[in-house]
Design a protein around this motif. Structure first.
Motif, short mmCIF file in Angstrom:
data_model
loop_
_atom_site.label_atom_id
_atom_site.label_comp_id
_atom_site.label_asym_id
_atom_site.label_seq_id
_atom_site.Cartn_x
_atom_site.Cartn_y
_atom_site.Cartn_z
N ARG A 49 -68.26 -28.05 -42.50
CA ARG A 49 -68.32 -26.59 -42.66
C ARG A 49 -68.64 -25.92 -41.33
O ARG A 49 -68.14 -24.84 -41.03
N PHE A 50 -69.48 -26.57 -40.54
CA PHE A 50 -69.80 -26.02 -39.22
C PHE A 50 -68.55 -25.95 -38.36
O PHE A 50 -68.27 -24.94 -37.71
N LEU A 51 -67.76 -27.03 -38.36
CA LEU A 51 -66.52 -27.04 -37.58
C LEU A 51 -65.57 -25.94 -38.05
O LEU A 51 -64.92 -25.28 -37.24
N ALA A 52 -65.50 -25.73 -39.37
CA ALA A 52 -64.65 -24.66 -39.90
C ALA A 52 -65.13 -23.29 -39.43
O ALA A 52 -64.32 -22.43 -39.08
N ALA A 57 -64.32 -18.64 -35.86
CA ALA A 57 -64.83 -17.75 -34.82
C ALA A 57 -63.92 -17.76 -33.59
O ALA A 57 -63.66 -16.72 -32.98
N ILE A 58 -63.43 -18.93 -33.22
CA ILE A 58 -62.52 -19.04 -32.07
C ILE A 58 -61.22 -18.30 -32.37
O ILE A 58 -60.72 -17.55 -31.53
N LYS A 59 -60.69 -18.49 -33.56
CA LYS A 59 -59.45 -17.82 -33.93
C LYS A 59 -59.63 -16.30 -33.88
O LYS A 59 -58.76 -15.58 -33.38
N GLN A 60 -60.75 -15.80 -34.39
CA GLN A 60 -61.02 -14.36 -34.36
C GLN A 60 -61.06 -13.84 -32.93
O GLN A 60 -60.51 -12.78 -32.63
N ARG A 61 -61.67 -14.60 -32.05
CA ARG A 61 -61.76 -14.16 -30.65
C ARG A 61 -60.41 -14.19 -29.95
O ARG A 61 -60.10 -13.32 -29.15
N LYS A 62 -59.59 -15.18 -30.27
CA LYS A 62 -58.26 -15.24 -29.67
C LYS A 62 -57.41 -14.07 -30.15
O LYS A 62 -56.67 -13.46 -29.36
#
Length: 149
Positions: A49-52, A57-62
């Motif tokens: 779940r942490f990795l998800a 969060a990375i996808k949102q920033r990209k």
């Protein structure tokens, strides 16, 4: 491996001591996301779940970076990219396309998959196998290439 929250807290402390403002802000938001997920799930956040959460969060920033670029806001786009890089440190080493291609090809051969419906078999299995190491878009693209869709 320690609980993900403890790792992030330790890194946040180190960033505070080093005066790394961007990292402090980014890790603070990640801790909030972990806490929100813990409350939502009613239990501690485990590694998958942490990795998800990190991937989301990375996808949102990209996505935000792309939008800022379209709006000619280069400084904000750069900030979003720096935050994505900070978060990416929590992901395992990415799988290379060769490894993904071999795994997908093996699944296609083993299950004798063909046609667009095969994506419904390939995607969940590959996403589970490469969780945190590959994104869905890459897996989908490679699967379509191998299926010749």
């Amino acid at each position: 491996m320690s609980e993900p929250r403890q790792r992030v807290e330790a890194d946040l402390q180190a960033a505070r001591k080093a005066g790394e403002r961007d990292k402090v802000a980014t890790l603070g938001l990640l801790l909030s996301a972990i806490d929100n997920e813990r409350i939502r799930a009613g239990e501690a956040v485990d590694e998958p779940r942490f990795l998800a959460l990190v991937q989301k969060a990375i996808k949102q920033r990209k996505e935000a970076s792309e939008q800022y670029r379209q709006g000619n806001r280069e400084e904000l786009a750069s900030r979003e990219e720096r935050e994505a890089e900070i978060l990416a440190a929590y992901l395992p080493e990415a799988a290379d396309e060769g490894e993904l291609r071999r795994a997908i090809a093996a699944l296609i051969a083993e299950e004798e998959l063909a046609g667009p419906a095969a994506l419904g078999v390939i995607m969940p299995r590959m996403m589970a196998r490469f969780r945190g190491r590959a994104d869905g878009a890459t897996i989908n693209r490679l699967a379509r290439e191998l299926l010749e869709l």
